[in-house]
Design a protein around this motif. Structure first.
Motif, short mmCIF file in Angstrom:
data_model
loop_
_atom_site.label_atom_id
_atom_site.label_comp_id
_atom_site.label_asym_id
_atom_site.label_seq_id
_atom_site.Cartn_x
_atom_site.Cartn_y
_atom_site.Cartn_z
N ALA A 352 -2.19 6.09 8.59
CA ALA A 352 -1.29 4.96 8.34
C ALA A 352 -0.45 4.68 9.58
O ALA A 352 0.11 5.59 10.19
N HIS A 353 -0.38 3.39 9.94
CA HIS A 353 0.44 2.97 11.08
C HIS A 353 1.54 2.00 10.67
O HIS A 353 2.49 1.81 11.42
N HIS A 354 1.40 1.36 9.52
CA HIS A 354 2.48 0.52 9.00
C HIS A 354 2.39 0.51 7.48
O HIS A 354 1.32 0.28 6.91
N VAL A 355 3.53 0.78 6.84
CA VAL A 355 3.60 0.82 5.38
C VAL A 355 4.36 -0.40 4.89
O VAL A 355 5.56 -0.56 5.20
N ARG A 356 3.68 -1.27 4.17
CA ARG A 356 4.36 -2.41 3.54
C ARG A 356 5.24 -1.91 2.41
O ARG A 356 6.41 -2.26 2.29
N HIS A 357 4.63 -1.09 1.54
CA HIS A 357 5.32 -0.50 0.39
C HIS A 357 4.43 0.64 -0.08
O HIS A 357 3.20 0.52 -0.08
N PRO A 358 5.00 1.77 -0.49
CA PRO A 358 4.17 2.93 -0.88
C PRO A 358 3.22 2.67 -2.03
O PRO A 358 2.22 3.39 -2.19
N SER A 359 3.48 1.65 -2.84
CA SER A 359 2.66 1.43 -4.04
C SER A 359 1.51 0.46 -3.82
O SER A 359 0.74 0.22 -4.75
N VAL A 360 1.38 -0.11 -2.62
CA VAL A 360 0.33 -1.10 -2.37
C VAL A 360 -0.51 -0.69 -1.17
O VAL A 360 -0.24 0.32 -0.51
N THR A 361 -1.54 -1.48 -0.90
CA THR A 361 -2.39 -1.23 0.27
C THR A 361 -1.61 -1.46 1.56
O THR A 361 -0.84 -2.42 1.68
N ASN A 362 -1.82 -0.57 2.53
CA ASN A 362 -1.10 -0.63 3.79
C ASN A 362 -2.06 -0.62 4.96
O ASN A 362 -3.28 -0.68 4.77
N TRP A 363 -1.52 -0.55 6.16
CA TRP A 363 -2.34 -0.71 7.36
C TRP A 363 -2.53 0.60 8.10
O TRP A 363 -1.58 1.31 8.42
N THR A 505 -2.63 -6.36 -15.71
CA THR A 505 -3.38 -5.76 -16.80
C THR A 505 -4.87 -5.74 -16.46
O THR A 505 -5.42 -6.72 -15.96
N GLU A 506 -5.53 -4.61 -16.72
CA GLU A 506 -6.97 -4.43 -16.52
C GLU A 506 -7.40 -4.71 -15.07
O GLU A 506 -8.45 -5.28 -14.83
N SER A 507 -6.58 -4.32 -14.12
CA SER A 507 -6.89 -4.57 -12.72
C SER A 507 -6.29 -3.47 -11.86
O SER A 507 -5.37 -2.76 -12.28
N HIS A 508 -6.82 -3.36 -10.63
CA HIS A 508 -6.22 -2.45 -9.65
C HIS A 508 -5.01 -3.07 -8.97
O HIS A 508 -4.31 -2.39 -8.22
N ASP A 509 -4.77 -4.35 -9.16
CA ASP A 509 -3.78 -5.04 -8.35
C ASP A 509 -2.35 -4.66 -8.75
O ASP A 509 -2.06 -4.44 -9.93
N VAL A 510 -1.49 -4.63 -7.74
CA VAL A 510 -0.10 -4.21 -7.92
C VAL A 510 0.81 -5.19 -7.19
O VAL A 510 0.50 -5.65 -6.09
N LEU A 511 1.94 -5.51 -7.82
CA LEU A 511 3.03 -6.22 -7.17
C LEU A 511 4.18 -5.24 -6.96
O LEU A 511 4.56 -4.52 -7.88
N ALA A 512 4.73 -5.20 -5.75
CA ALA A 512 5.85 -4.32 -5.46
C ALA A 512 6.92 -5.12 -4.72
O ALA A 512 6.64 -5.71 -3.67
N PHE A 513 8.12 -5.14 -5.27
CA PHE A 513 9.21 -5.92 -4.70
C PHE A 513 10.16 -5.01 -3.92
O PHE A 513 10.41 -3.86 -4.31
N GLU A 514 10.67 -5.56 -2.84
CA GLU A 514 11.73 -4.90 -2.08
C GLU A 514 13.03 -5.63 -2.39
O GLU A 514 13.12 -6.84 -2.19
N VAL A 515 14.02 -4.88 -2.89
CA VAL A 515 15.27 -5.47 -3.34
C VAL A 515 16.43 -4.78 -2.64
O VAL A 515 16.52 -3.55 -2.63
N GLU A 516 17.30 -5.57 -2.03
CA GLU A 516 18.50 -5.05 -1.36
C GLU A 516 19.72 -5.78 -1.89
O GLU A 516 19.77 -7.01 -1.86
N ASN A 517 20.68 -5.00 -2.40
CA ASN A 517 21.93 -5.57 -2.92
C ASN A 517 21.66 -6.66 -3.97
O ASN A 517 22.32 -7.70 -3.99
N GLY A 518 20.68 -6.39 -4.81
CA GLY A 518 20.38 -7.30 -5.90
C GLY A 518 19.60 -8.54 -5.51
O GLY A 518 19.37 -9.42 -6.34
N GLU A 519 19.14 -8.62 -4.24
CA GLU A 519 18.38 -9.77 -3.76
C GLU A 519 17.00 -9.33 -3.29
O GLU A 519 16.87 -8.31 -2.59
#
Length: 587
Positions: A352-363, A505-519
């Motif tokens: 791994a050289h860049h992590v977008r988010h630990p729960s999704v595919t990265n680079w 549902t019924e998929s490998h796909d994941v959405l992961a949000f980055e939230v700072e100070n409620g935004e």
């Protein structure tokens, strides 16, 4: 598992043909992708402008007779016992020949063994020439970037390049200079993970005449995109960045990029039919496959075009050549006695050289993760005018898969790759998320509700309309779940599995949000590693941009880019602007 066994016969013309690998077919575990045909076909239409690397009816055709199926020495492999692998691939690819694509080439390797290399259908429908695995180069699009990043790593190993050095340090004798827009300089690590912060331009400079081909150096100097984000922060797919990396390799070796990869990668691996050259020389081995476009219910041969950003997407290669390249990466940088990279350097490239988010595919470096991140699948897709491809490596299983089409259809080659992955059990089946609300899930769902824009699409200019069409609207339900919607009508449902992380549902796909100070600062979609989604301002909301979209199309309708995009738009509305869904697939 039973040991993989193969038998062979010798045809009358003296060609040895291997058959074997017999087992029962089992249902695939391919995750569902609920995107409508409208979106897939619109993006395929945009791909006809030269986008490299962004994203099943009957009509079978016989495969050409140059397939190779050989014995694997690894008895515990996922291929052991799959005696009907060739029949399985024949069925899955064959049912698409004549409907999805006129021709295809396929390579499956296990370590340094090409388990299956095979051509299907027509290389040129007008000439009636078949696709042959070892003789017919197809344009692979952005999959060729993996060769570019491999060339970078060769020079890192030799101490000529440093992944964390300012790229300007290697451009002293070049007309190309990267401006110091931000305090942090652009590095080769940023280029290889698409985090340099360049604005996306989509088009790798596709031209209709060889007279319009220019040097990569001139192109990079004249067509430099703006730096719109600090480097190392956000993924935003960049053809320019890949071309710049190839130019740097050429600069530090005092040669052209094409000559470098020929001598340092293609020749050692005996990839005799591979080339980045534009145009491909007349004396190049083999016979190039023609690109094709759909004309009603049939395919017609398309006029040949040329790619100026050669390190970003001009590679043409056979299935046999791509098998060697995959084997080298699976084999610690070597195939037999031919070494492309030292083992440690190959390992570094795959880390791994860049992590977008630990729960999704990265680079990784040049490769992105594919499917379920925990499955350790890595790969790259390719899409240029009238060609499409997908390459996936499963290092833990020592398996590589490559599928290439000589058209750019609404259903990408990834659909076949996913079916092979499922057949070989290279990743687990999609889990079923618990639909019961989690504590605080309703508030979190309301926090992330809004509209989002992808960083891999243009922020300005005439092609900004593509970004507008691809905005994702996120809506919260009354039970803490989410619905996402696009202009195309594509609607998907997501269930929270941990705070701010949602699974379809019924998929490998994941959405992961980055939230700072409620935004919300970013939304990451696992199936789209080429960028992230960022919240858009009120002015860009689709509720007020319908007129802007129409105006944008009309405003640049007389320009070359406008005519091309308008043609893509017409393709979308003529062929895909209906309500039917695609066959479900995972990207």
């Amino acid at each position: 598992m039973a040991e993989l066994v193969s038998n062979h016969t010798v045809r009358e013309d003296g060609v040895t043909q291997y058959v074997g690998l017999m087992t029962q077919e089992r249902p695939t575990n391919v995750g569902r992708n609920r995107e409508r045909t409208t979106r897939r076909r619109f993006l395929a239409g945009i791909g006809s402008l030269g986008i490299a690397g962004l994203g099943i009816a009957s009509g079978r055709a016989s495969a050409s007779s140059d397939s190779a199926l050989v014995r694997s020495p690894v008895s515990s492999s996922p291929l052991a016992g799959l005696d009907e692998l060739e029949a399985f691939v024949d069925e899955r690819v064959g049912q698409r020949i004549g409907d999805v694509t006129p021709g295809a080439s396929v390579a499956i390797v296990e370590g340094d063994t090409p388990v299956l290399t095979k051509g299907y259908g027509s290389a040129n429908v007008e000439a009636g020439v078949p696709v042959r695995a070892d003789e017919t180069p197809l344009r692979v699009g952005s999959v060729g970037k993996l060769v570019t990043w491999t060339a970078v790593m060769q020079n890192v190993e030799r101490g000529v390049l440093d992944l964390d050095e300012d790229v300007n340090a290697y451009l002293d004798d070049s007309d190309v200079t990267i401006p110091d827009t931000y305090d942090e300089p652009v590095t080769l690590r940023h280029l290889g993970t698409h985090t340099a912060g360049f604005e996306s331009a989509l088009d790798p400079e596709v031209v209709a005449s060889p007279d319009d081909i220019m040097s990569v150096e001139t192109l990079l100097a004249d067509q430099q995109p703006a730096r719109v984000r600090p480097p190392g922060t956000v993924v935003g797919y960049s053809n320019y960045g890949a071309a710049l990396a190839g130019h740097i390799v050429a600069e530090v070796n005092d040669t052209s990029f094409e000559e470098y990869v020929q001598s340092e990668i293609f020749d050692p691996l005996d990839m005799a039919h591979s080339t980045f050259a534009q145009p491909v020389p007349d004396d190049h081995p083999g016979e190039l496959a023609s690109g094709h476009s759909r004309d009603g219910e049939t395919f017609t041969t398309a006029e040949r075009v040329f790619i100026n950003m050669r390190p970003a997407g001009s590679l043409s290669a056979t299935a046999t050549d791509m098998a060697a390249f995959m084997s080298a990466h699976l084999g610690g940088g070597a195939v037999g006695d031919a070494r492309m990279l030292p083992a440690k350097t190959a390992e570094t490239m795959h880390e791994a050289h860049h992590v977008r988010h630990p729960s999704v595919t990265n680079w990784r470096y040049g490769f992105h993760e594919y499917g379920v991140p925990d499955a350790n699948l890595i790969g790259h897709s390719g899409a240029t005018i009238h060609f499409a491809s997908q390459l996936v490596l499963a290092p833990d299983h020592n398996v590589g898969i490559f599928v290439n089409y000589n058209t750019n259809p609404s259903e990408s080659p990834a659909a076949v790759v996913d079916e092979i992955i499922a057949e070989l059990d290279l990743q687990p089946s999609p889990p079923s998320p618990n639909p019961s609300p989690r504590p605080g899930s309703q508030k979190r769902a309301e926090t992330v509700a809004g509209e989002y824009s992808a960083t891999y699409l243009p922020d300005s200019g005439p092609l900004h309309v593509v970004d507008l069409m691809e905005h994702v609207s996120v809506e919260a339900t009354d039970n803490g779940q989410l619905f996402t919607k696009r202009v195309s009508g594509d609607t998907r449902r997501w269930i929270e599995t941990e705070p701010y992380v949602y699974r379809e549902t019924e998929s490998h796909d994941v959405l992961a949000f980055e939230v700072e100070n409620g935004e919300v600062t970013a939304m990451n979609m696992s199936s789209e590693p080429t960028g992230v989604y960022q919240p858009v301002s009120f002015q860009e909301r689709q509720s007020v941009t319908a007129g802007v979209v129409g105006g944008s199309i009309a405003g640049f309708g007389l320009s070359l880019a406008g005519r091309g995009l308008l043609g893509a738009w017409h393709r979308w509305t003529d062929y895909g602007g209906r309500s039917e869904n695609t066959a479900e697939e995972t990207r």
